[in-house]
Design a protein around this motif. Sequence first.
Motif, PDB file in Angstrom:
ATOM      1  N   VAL A   1     -11.260   5.427   2.269  1.00  0.00           N
ATOM      2  CA  VAL A   1     -10.482   4.806   2.904  1.00  0.00           C
ATOM      3  C   VAL A   1     -10.068   3.981   1.532  1.00  0.00           C
ATOM      4  O   VAL A   1      -8.281   4.150   1.864  1.00  0.00           O
ATOM      5  CB  VAL A   1     -10.906   3.957   4.100  1.00  0.00           C
ATOM      6  CG1 VAL A   1      -9.532   3.072   4.434  1.00  0.00           C
ATOM      7  CG2 VAL A   1     -11.034   4.489   4.894  1.00  0.00           C
TER       8      VAL A   1
ATOM      9  N   ALA B   1      -7.756   6.586  -0.837  1.00  0.00           N
ATOM     10  CA  ALA B   1      -6.259   7.098   0.208  1.00  0.00           C
ATOM     11  C   ALA B   1      -5.343   6.223  -0.233  1.00  0.00           C
ATOM     12  O   ALA B   1      -4.286   6.186   0.423  1.00  0.00           O
ATOM     13  CB  ALA B   1      -7.015   6.953   1.635  1.00  0.00           C
TER      14      ALA B   1
ATOM     15  N   PRO C   1      -2.886   3.618  -2.484  1.00  0.00           N
ATOM     16  CA  PRO C   1      -2.221   3.751  -3.874  1.00  0.00           C
ATOM     17  C   PRO C   1      -2.681   2.803  -4.465  1.00  0.00           C
ATOM     18  O   PRO C   1      -3.018   1.493  -3.538  1.00  0.00           O
ATOM     19  CB  PRO C   1      -1.158   4.045  -3.936  1.00  0.00           C
ATOM     20  CG  PRO C   1      -0.917   4.482  -2.317  1.00  0.00           C
ATOM     21  CD  PRO C   1      -1.620   4.917  -1.232  1.00  0.00           C
TER      22      PRO C   1
ATOM     23  N   LEU D   1      -2.012   0.472  -7.089  1.00  0.00           N
ATOM     24  CA  LEU D   1      -1.004  -0.347  -7.345  1.00  0.00           C
ATOM     25  C   LEU D   1      -1.185  -1.392  -6.205  1.00  0.00           C
ATOM     26  O   LEU D   1      -1.173  -2.526  -5.999  1.00  0.00           O
ATOM     27  CB  LEU D   1      -0.308   0.065  -7.961  1.00  0.00           C
ATOM     28  CG  LEU D   1       0.987  -1.503  -8.107  1.00  0.00           C
ATOM     29  CD1 LEU D   1       0.132  -1.592  -9.452  1.00  0.00           C
ATOM     30  CD2 LEU D   1       2.702  -1.128  -8.477  1.00  0.00           C
ATOM     31  N   LEU D   2       0.040  -0.334  -4.814  1.00  0.00           N
ATOM     32  CA  LEU D   2      -0.538  -1.117  -3.158  1.00  0.00           C
ATOM     33  C   LEU D   2      -1.423  -1.632  -2.810  1.00  0.00           C
ATOM     34  O   LEU D   2      -1.436  -2.745  -2.760  1.00  0.00           O
ATOM     35  CB  LEU D   2      -0.273  -0.300  -2.625  1.00  0.00           C
ATOM     36  CG  LEU D   2       1.402   0.388  -2.120  1.00  0.00           C
ATOM     37  CD1 LEU D   2       1.634   1.785  -0.930  1.00  0.00           C
ATOM     38  CD2 LEU D   2       2.650  -0.188  -2.275  1.00  0.00           C
TER      39      LEU D   2
ATOM     40  N   ALA E   1      -7.514   2.469   7.297  1.00  0.00           N
ATOM     41  CA  ALA E   1      -6.513   1.835   5.705  1.00  0.00           C
ATOM     42  C   ALA E   1      -5.876   0.996   7.179  1.00  0.00           C
ATOM     43  O   ALA E   1      -5.647  -0.500   6.306  1.00  0.00           O
ATOM     44  CB  ALA E   1      -5.337   3.071   5.452  1.00  0.00           C
TER      45      ALA E   1
ATOM     46  N   VAL F   1      -8.516  -1.793   7.044  1.00  0.00           N
ATOM     47  CA  VAL F   1      -9.103  -2.868   5.716  1.00  0.00           C
ATOM     48  C   VAL F   1      -7.396  -3.721   5.161  1.00  0.00           C
ATOM     49  O   VAL F   1      -7.235  -3.874   4.532  1.00  0.00           O
ATOM     50  CB  VAL F   1      -9.010  -0.974   4.834  1.00  0.00           C
ATOM     51  CG1 VAL F   1      -8.410  -2.064   3.268  1.00  0.00           C
ATOM     52  CG2 VAL F   1      -9.913  -0.537   4.924  1.00  0.00           C
TER      53      VAL F   1
ATOM     54  N   GLY G   1       0.363  10.104  -3.579  1.00  0.00           N
ATOM     55  CA  GLY G   1       1.034   9.152  -3.236  1.00  0.00           C
ATOM     56  C   GLY G   1       0.803   7.690  -4.014  1.00  0.00           C
ATOM     57  O   GLY G   1       1.252   7.072  -4.208  1.00  0.00           O
TER      58      GLY G   1
ATOM     59  N   SER H   1       3.276   3.824  -5.517  1.00  0.00           N
ATOM     60  CA  SER H   1       3.238   3.051  -6.952  1.00  0.00           C
ATOM     61  C   SER H   1       3.881   3.131  -7.442  1.00  0.00           C
ATOM     62  O   SER H   1       4.306   1.743  -8.208  1.00  0.00           O
ATOM     63  CB  SER H   1       1.766   3.071  -6.971  1.00  0.00           C
ATOM     64  OG  SER H   1       1.231   2.823  -5.688  1.00  0.00           O
TER      65      SER H   1
ATOM     66  N   THR I   1       8.884  -3.543  -1.598  1.00  0.00           N
ATOM     67  CA  THR I   1       6.973  -4.029  -1.730  1.00  0.00           C
ATOM     68  C   THR I   1       7.275  -5.252  -2.514  1.00  0.00           C
ATOM     69  O   THR I   1       6.856  -6.049  -2.123  1.00  0.00           O
ATOM     70  CB  THR I   1       6.862  -2.757  -2.669  1.00  0.00           C
ATOM     71  OG1 THR I   1       6.917  -1.253  -1.361  1.00  0.00           O
ATOM     72  CG2 THR I   1       4.860  -3.424  -2.338  1.00  0.00           C
TER      73      THR I   1
ATOM     74  N   THR J   1       3.309 -10.842   4.842  1.00  0.00           N
ATOM     75  CA  THR J   1       2.439 -10.086   5.421  1.00  0.00           C
ATOM     76  C   THR J   1       2.513  -8.904   5.972  1.00  0.00           C
ATOM     77  O   THR J   1       2.352  -8.280   5.544  1.00  0.00           O
ATOM     78  CB  THR J   1       1.492 -11.201   5.752  1.00  0.00           C
ATOM     79  OG1 THR J   1       1.583 -12.264   5.271  1.00  0.00           O
ATOM     80  CG2 THR J   1       0.211 -10.303   6.240  1.00  0.00           C
TER      81      THR J   1
ATOM     82  N   VAL K   1       3.871  -5.890   3.978  1.00  0.00           N
ATOM     83  CA  VAL K   1       2.990  -5.486   3.317  1.00  0.00           C
ATOM     84  C   VAL K   1       1.974  -4.497   3.512  1.00  0.00           C
ATOM     85  O   VAL K   1       1.740  -3.751   3.444  1.00  0.00           O
ATOM     86  CB  VAL K   1       2.609  -6.795   2.410  1.00  0.00           C
ATOM     87  CG1 VAL K   1       1.074  -6.218   0.677  1.00  0.00           C
ATOM     88  CG2 VAL K   1       3.402  -7.337   1.244  1.00  0.00           C
TER      89      VAL K   1
ATOM     90  N   LEU L   1       4.189  -1.735   4.289  1.00  0.00           N
ATOM     91  CA  LEU L   1       4.014  -0.738   3.649  1.00  0.00           C
ATOM     92  C   LEU L   1       2.056   0.076   2.976  1.00  0.00           C
ATOM     93  O   LEU L   1       2.527   1.162   1.805  1.00  0.00           O
ATOM     94  CB  LEU L   1       3.937  -1.387   2.198  1.00  0.00           C
ATOM     95  CG  LEU L   1       5.673  -1.576   2.018  1.00  0.00           C
ATOM     96  CD1 LEU L   1       5.892  -2.995   1.556  1.00  0.00           C
ATOM     97  CD2 LEU L   1       6.535  -0.193   1.849  1.00  0.00           C
ATOM     98  N   VAL L   2       1.714  -0.525   3.011  1.00  0.00           N
ATOM     99  CA  VAL L   2       0.039  -0.440   3.144  1.00  0.00           C
ATOM    100  C   VAL L   2       0.281   1.258   3.950  1.00  0.00           C
ATOM    101  O   VAL L   2      -0.366   1.630   3.027  1.00  0.00           O
ATOM    102  CB  VAL L   2      -1.308  -1.022   3.061  1.00  0.00           C
ATOM    103  CG1 VAL L   2      -2.164  -0.262   2.856  1.00  0.00           C
ATOM    104  CG2 VAL L   2      -0.926  -2.110   1.826  1.00  0.00           C
TER     105      VAL L   2
ATOM    106  N   GLY M   1       1.779   3.976   2.323  1.00  0.00           N
ATOM    107  CA  GLY M   1       0.876   4.323   1.660  1.00  0.00           C
ATOM    108  C   GLY M   1       0.055   5.716   2.047  1.00  0.00           C
ATOM    109  O   GLY M   1      -0.353   6.539   1.394  1.00  0.00           O
ATOM    110  N   ALA M   2      -0.909   5.023   3.031  1.00  0.00           N
ATOM    111  CA  ALA M   2      -1.882   6.012   3.166  1.00  0.00           C
ATOM    112  C   ALA M   2      -1.597   7.064   3.998  1.00  0.00           C
ATOM    113  O   ALA M   2      -1.860   8.674   4.307  1.00  0.00           O
ATOM    114  CB  ALA M   2      -2.808   4.953   4.095  1.00  0.00           C
TER     115      ALA M   2
ATOM    116  N   PHE N   1      -0.469   9.470   1.489  1.00  0.00           N
ATOM    117  CA  PHE N   1      -1.344  10.501   0.853  1.00  0.00           C
ATOM    118  C   PHE N   1      -1.884  10.807   1.474  1.00  0.00           C
ATOM    119  O   PHE N   1      -2.675  11.927   1.340  1.00  0.00           O
ATOM    120  CB  PHE N   1      -2.297   8.574   0.910  1.00  0.00           C
ATOM    121  CG  PHE N   1      -3.781   9.285  -0.253  1.00  0.00           C
ATOM    122  CD1 PHE N   1      -4.109   9.476  -1.563  1.00  0.00           C
ATOM    123  CD2 PHE N   1      -5.212   9.792   0.599  1.00  0.00           C
ATOM    124  CE1 PHE N   1      -5.447  10.053  -1.946  1.00  0.00           C
ATOM    125  CE2 PHE N   1      -6.346  10.603   0.014  1.00  0.00           C
ATOM    126  CZ  PHE N   1      -6.478  10.866  -0.827  1.00  0.00           C
TER     127      PHE N   1
END
Lengths: 313, 323
Positions: free
Chosen positions: A155, A158, A160, A162-163, B19, B22, B243, B247, B265, B274, B277, B280-281, B284-285, B288
Amino acid sequence: MTIEVPLLEAATNTQEPTDRRPNGPVTPTRSPRPSRRAGLGEWLGGVVRRPGLVLSVVWLVIVVLAALIPTLLTSVDPLRAVPRQKLLEPSWAHLFGTDQLGRDLFARVVHGAALSLGSALLAVLVGIVVGSLLGLVAGFVRGVFDEVLMRIVDVLLAIPALLLSLALVTALGFGTVKVAIAVGITSVAACARVMRSEVLRVRESAYIEAARAGGARWSRILFRHVLPNAAGPVLVLATLEFGTAILAVSALSFLGYGAVPPAPEWGSLVAQGRDFLSTAWWLTTMPGLTIAITVLAAGRLSRALGGQDGVRR
Amino acid sequence: MGRYVLGRLGQAVLVLWAAWTVSFVILYALPGDAVEVRLGAAASDITPEQIAALQADYGLDQPWFTQYLTQLGHALTGDLGRSFENGQSVTSLLLENLPATAALAGLALILAVVFGGGLAVLANGVRFRWLSRALLNLPALGVAVPGFWVGLMLLQLFSFRIELFPAIGNDGFSSLVLPAITLAIPTSAVIAQILAKSLHSSLGEPWSDTARAKGAGSVRVLFRHALRNAALPTLTITGLLVGQLLSGAVVAETVFSRTGLGRLTATSVSAQDTPVVQGLVLFGALVFVLTNLAVDLLYPLLDRRTLQRSTRRVARPAPVEVS
């Protein structure tokens, strides 16, 4: 996921015969490795044939010197502003020119090495230590822990990079150390993966079995036998990560999350030069070029350490 | 095939959930509590009651697992919360900024494939060894240069010296060129590395010799035979690189003062916003996961053998992390 590191394979192969000898010592003894010493002349010859590698090492030595003893390379104070000498083009007096306050850019880049390299080093250390420990335990213990950990690693890979470090910076706050930790955490996943695959390879070796049969405790087997034999590719990965970490740390500093302005740091030096892009090209060009050459040199060194093609991840 | 697609879809959903989790753990459970920092430092004239009311409004007074479950429930219905900064819905912020970044990343991807692919083909096609060597050294340079610096150099050259492209803004195609090149350089370097390597090994395969023995010219062997086979690993890598474009967009959009997801971002991290962000994470996932899904589903179409070998799982090379 295999990693080809000829050096390491040669090293483990020299140990294996001692374990297989019927009446030989049960625990592997550290045997001298004559094969490497005999190759010294050959190695020197190889160095001469690879001028790129020599230049890279020379550059890295200079940069590390700049980080450790900056006064060796310049006697100018990086924070001393001379308003009369503002925005001077590069010349012999000011190798990299001067900035809008009349500070010597070369001195600022030299003094910035400590912060840039230090952050990158901290990032790599965080990644390597945490990643290696997780990978070591996962590969050694196997079972549920291994399964869960590897899914988390998947995970993390998966998202990126930098993010992910930006999310960490949001949570941790700003500053050089926090940026370094955030960058380091993003490389934990890759390190854990490499370490685990190495441990899986090493744990089946005859000398591990021998150590176990000899009655060694698991902690001794793990740290005395598994770790040293599995560390090689991880260390090669570390040199590769070092270049990546310099790039990531400088990118985060450029975005303004790292070093606080008066302190020189490579990424923030480029950011400060941004406002003078049309009038003073050297303010962005010189620090950026320093970053690029350092990363290039680190990459060249890591390719040399990791064999012809470097580490494949 | 149906089972294969379903299995991959299930995996994709799992990765997305993980993701999201996390990012939740990072942003809400780590010691540096961005939420309280944000609300506490907002202004000194806010009374504790007002802070409490604001926290209750965002659901921040709940225990973390209650927050997790409520937010997860909302996320499943497409509601990613509201920005701390201006109270705007995160989903609408993402959608608002998506087109600009999608155009940028799309052009960058095309450029990367053209540059990288061209370089790899050229390096394997030229007769002079020294030229091929020189070309093969370029990708190492491409991954070593910092993206923000490349952007600034391009800006200096093409916007200030020769006024070819506008320096900043989102104004039409001409403003897209320089940021797209900035974004494409590291991506094309990786594509060139992978493709050059697989082209080289393809050209050494017996079937290349057979084609040559049958009288095919070197150009035909390179394009018809070697490139078709070498393209598959490159496709996998390209899927992984998409993905990373997000970045890169953070830096590229900042350098060229463009609006888009990257700029969003940067500003939300600066403001420690928060929820944005986290959104956005997750995005990004999502990118990907979707690109990898697309690559995995394309694979059996391009190479029938992967479907025959195993219907459940397509063998893919280990993920390559590129930054």
